[in-house]
Design a protein around this motif. Structure first.
Motif, PDB file in Angstrom:
ATOM      1  N   TYR A 104       4.063 -44.624  40.033  1.00 47.16           N
ATOM      2  CA  TYR A 104       5.495 -44.759  40.306  1.00 47.16           C
ATOM      3  C   TYR A 104       6.139 -43.387  40.183  1.00 47.16           C
ATOM      4  O   TYR A 104       6.017 -42.724  39.156  1.00 47.16           O
ATOM      5  N   ASP A 105       6.778 -42.947  41.252  1.00 45.97           N
ATOM      6  CA  ASP A 105       7.479 -41.666  41.244  1.00 45.97           C
ATOM      7  C   ASP A 105       8.926 -41.928  40.861  1.00 45.97           C
ATOM      8  O   ASP A 105       9.673 -42.576  41.597  1.00 45.97           O
ATOM      9  N   LYS A 106       9.343 -41.437  39.695  1.00 48.42           N
ATOM     10  CA  LYS A 106      10.685 -41.716  39.184  1.00 48.42           C
ATOM     11  C   LYS A 106      11.778 -41.117  40.060  1.00 48.42           C
ATOM     12  O   LYS A 106      12.844 -41.715  40.217  1.00 48.42           O
ATOM     13  N   ALA A 107      11.541 -39.955  40.633  1.00 49.71           N
ATOM     14  CA  ALA A 107      12.564 -39.299  41.449  1.00 49.71           C
ATOM     15  C   ALA A 107      12.811 -40.049  42.756  1.00 49.71           C
ATOM     16  O   ALA A 107      13.949 -40.319  43.114  1.00 49.71           O
ATOM     17  N   SER A 108      11.740 -40.393  43.451  1.00 47.45           N
ATOM     18  CA  SER A 108      11.901 -41.067  44.748  1.00 47.45           C
ATOM     19  C   SER A 108      11.981 -42.577  44.614  1.00 47.45           C
ATOM     20  O   SER A 108      12.330 -43.268  45.563  1.00 47.45           O
ATOM     21  N   LYS A 109      11.621 -43.103  43.418  1.00 52.27           N
ATOM     22  CA  LYS A 109      11.577 -44.545  43.163  1.00 52.27           C
ATOM     23  C   LYS A 109      10.613 -45.246  44.121  1.00 52.27           C
ATOM     24  O   LYS A 109      10.870 -46.331  44.598  1.00 52.27           O
ATOM     25  N   LYS A 110       9.484 -44.575  44.403  1.00 48.93           N
ATOM     26  CA  LYS A 110       8.472 -45.138  45.300  1.00 48.93           C
ATOM     27  C   LYS A 110       7.158 -45.284  44.557  1.00 48.93           C
ATOM     28  O   LYS A 110       6.850 -44.524  43.649  1.00 48.93           O
TER      29      LYS A 110
END
Length: 193
Positions: A179-185
């Motif tokens: 889970y990429d926190k910045a992109s929320k992807k």
């Protein structure tokens, strides 16, 4: 023919308002990317009782010319972007809970274990097929945040988590999710061993 192509949104509205609803609107983004391309034929398939009818109802409501579903779909992006807590949503435990909910039908076929000790650590989620569930594979899931799915798979292998399933004789599926926190992807990698 008109009913087939313009079925309305009643089924999806009913699903969204039920006690248990797993958001699958990400499928729409994938469908939109495929429109007008050579790969425009898409098969929506899942295991039995996994929500194919619900996904089909959602797609019908979104693409239907026979109704206006704008308000029905409005909460999904807003809920993710504006109302998700950055303190509780962006961590491994929350993602684990999401996966557990996504697999709410799994207990009919699997014994689901969170944090199964194996090798040199703990596998985040493990799905062990029940003896009466046929020839389903075991599934071992490792979750990461702000890394990559490859790192998750590598961790399963390097720490030998599959050793916890040494007496299991069927196929084992490894799943790495990041889970990429910045992109929320989310990104996902799946391997069969």
């Amino acid at each position: 023919m008109g009913i087939y192509f313009n079925p309305g949104n009643e089924g999806f509205a009913s699903d969204v308002n039920s006690d248990i609803y797993v958001d699958k609107t990400g499928l729409i983004k994938h469908m939109n990317k495929s429109l007008g391309k050579a790969q425009r034929c898409i098969a929506v398939s899942h295991a039995r009782r996994f929500g194919k009818s619900q996904a089909a109802g959602m797609l019908e409501a979104y693409y239907s010319l026979g109704c206006d579903s704008k308000e029905l779909f409005a909460p999904f992006e807003i809920a993710h972007e504006n109302y998700a807590s950055v303190f509780k949503y962006n961590d491994e435990n929350s993602l684990s809970c999401v996966l557990t909910m996504a697999y709410f039908t799994a207990p009919a076929y699997y014994t689901v274990i969170r944090e199964l000790p194996g090798g040199k650590g703990f596998a985040d989620l493990v799905f062990i097929p029940r003896t009466d569930s046929g020839s389903k594979p075991a599934i071992m899931v490792e979750l990461k945040a702000d890394k990559d799915a490859e790192t998750a798979i590598r961790q399963i292998k390097e720490r030998r988590y599959a050793g916890a399933l040494q007496h299991y004789k069927g196929a084992i599926i490894l799943v790495g999710i990041n889970y990429d926190k910045a992109s929320k992807k989310h990104t996902c990698l799946i391997e069969k061993i």
